[in-house]
Enzyme design. Structure first.
Site, PDB file in Angstrom:
ATOM      1  N   TYR A 254       0.827  -1.216   0.000  1.00 22.58           N
ATOM      2  CA  TYR A 254       0.000   0.000   0.000  1.00 22.58           C
ATOM      3  C   TYR A 254       0.863   1.268   0.000  1.00 22.58           C
ATOM      4  O   TYR A 254       0.435   2.310  -0.470  1.00 22.58           O
ATOM      5  CB  TYR A 254      -0.936  -0.032   1.203  1.00 22.58           C
ATOM      6  CG  TYR A 254      -2.216   0.746   1.044  1.00 22.58           C
ATOM      7  CD1 TYR A 254      -3.006   0.598  -0.085  1.00 22.58           C
ATOM      8  CD2 TYR A 254      -2.653   1.606   2.043  1.00 22.58           C
ATOM      9  CE1 TYR A 254      -4.198   1.292  -0.218  1.00 22.58           C
ATOM     10  CE2 TYR A 254      -3.843   2.300   1.923  1.00 22.58           C
ATOM     11  CZ  TYR A 254      -4.615   2.144   0.793  1.00 22.58           C
ATOM     12  OH  TYR A 254      -5.790   2.830   0.660  1.00 22.58           O
TER      13      TYR A 254
ATOM     14  N   LYS B   3      -3.882   8.123   3.444  1.00 21.95           N
ATOM     15  CA  LYS B   3      -5.120   7.843   4.177  1.00 21.95           C
ATOM     16  C   LYS B   3      -5.032   8.350   5.619  1.00 21.95           C
ATOM     17  O   LYS B   3      -6.031   8.807   6.185  1.00 21.95           O
ATOM     18  CB  LYS B   3      -5.421   6.342   4.158  1.00 21.95           C
ATOM     19  CG  LYS B   3      -5.852   5.811   2.804  1.00 21.95           C
ATOM     20  CD  LYS B   3      -7.137   6.431   2.322  1.00 21.95           C
ATOM     21  CE  LYS B   3      -7.642   5.777   1.044  1.00 21.95           C
ATOM     22  NZ  LYS B   3      -8.859   6.432   0.514  1.00 21.95           N
TER      23      LYS B   3
END
Length: 256
Positions: A155, A162
């Site tokens: 990720y 995020k």
């Protein structure tokens, strides 16, 4: 019996595929009585095609959340179509390929900056562009995140993006609460969306749910997350703001 969004006017971003959380949010919102308007970028025609599968016709507006001109014209376009807004759904995220897939230590700042701008700062930009459309009694802003408490395989810089999104939502909740504007996020488990498929090695990340999720998690079913978004858009959570609601089968609460 009326739905929980009866009479609400909702703007939803990020409808790119029928398999996306954003699409199911739009579908559920219409079924619950809302008038919906969609934004799209970079291919509004793709969203227009997918939107034909919704229960009711919707207007699609081109919106690049990093483009100040697009943001400035949004108010007028939405006002002409709906008159105002009672809710906004932020379902936008992007990172260049060199910011994903195990390249964390080598990613240049330019790519990191793009990920942060599109995926985090845009929550503030979109909210402020829509704010003049909100009624005096307030509105709801709901975004989508992927749990930023952990470092996930592959990720990479979307994780810090995020985390920035989650912090941005809390600060928006702080500063807009006096106007009864609620800002919350839904932290969803992995879904086989277009965004997910763009992450190299996404299957390795998603496989975690097969072994550790408390409730069985179906990666092909975006509806549970969509229901979470619709619930937060409704008046059923009138004093909930600055919150992250997990719709992930309970994995966030599991230890090693």
């Amino acid at each position: 019996m009326s739905g929980i969004l009866e009479g609400k006017r909702i703007l939803i971003t990020g409808v790119l595929m029928e398999s996306s959380i954003a699409f199911h949010t739009a579908k559920l919102a219409q079924e619950q009585g809302a008038e919906v308007i969609l934004t799209a970028f970079p291919r509004p025609t793709l969203t227009e095609r997918i939107a034909k599968k919704l229960p009711k016709p919707v207007k699609v507006i081109e919106l690049d959340v990093t483009n100040d001109e697009h943001l400035a014209r949004l108010e007028g376009l939405v006002r002409d179509e709906l008159g105002g807004l009672d809710g906004v759904v932020h379902s936008i995220g992007f990172a260049p390929q060199d910011a994903l897939g195990g390249n964390f230590l080598n990613t240049p700042f330019e790519s990191v900056a793009t990920a942060m701008h599109v995926s985090a700062f845009s929550l503030k930009s979109l909210t402020m562009a829509c704010k003049p459309l909100f009624p005096a009694e307030g509105a709801a802003v709901v975004g989508l995140t992927f749990d930023a408490q952990f470092a996930w395989p592959q990720y990479d810089w979307m994780g810090p993006a995020k985390a920035a999104l989650e912090a941005t939502s809390r600060y928006l909740a702080r500063d807009l609460g006096k106007e009864n504007i609620r800002c919350n996020l839904v932290s969803a488990g992995p879904i086989g969306s277009m965004a997910a498929k763009s992450i190299p090695g996404f299957g390795e990340l998603a496989d975690t749910w097969n072994h550790r999720s408390m409730l069985e998690w179906d990666m092909s079913d975006p509806e549970p997350a969509g229901k979470g978004v619709v619930a937060l858009l409704s008046d059923w959570f009138p004093k909930t703001t600055g919150e992250i609601v997990h719709v992930d089968g309970g994995l966030h609460a599991m230890g090693a």
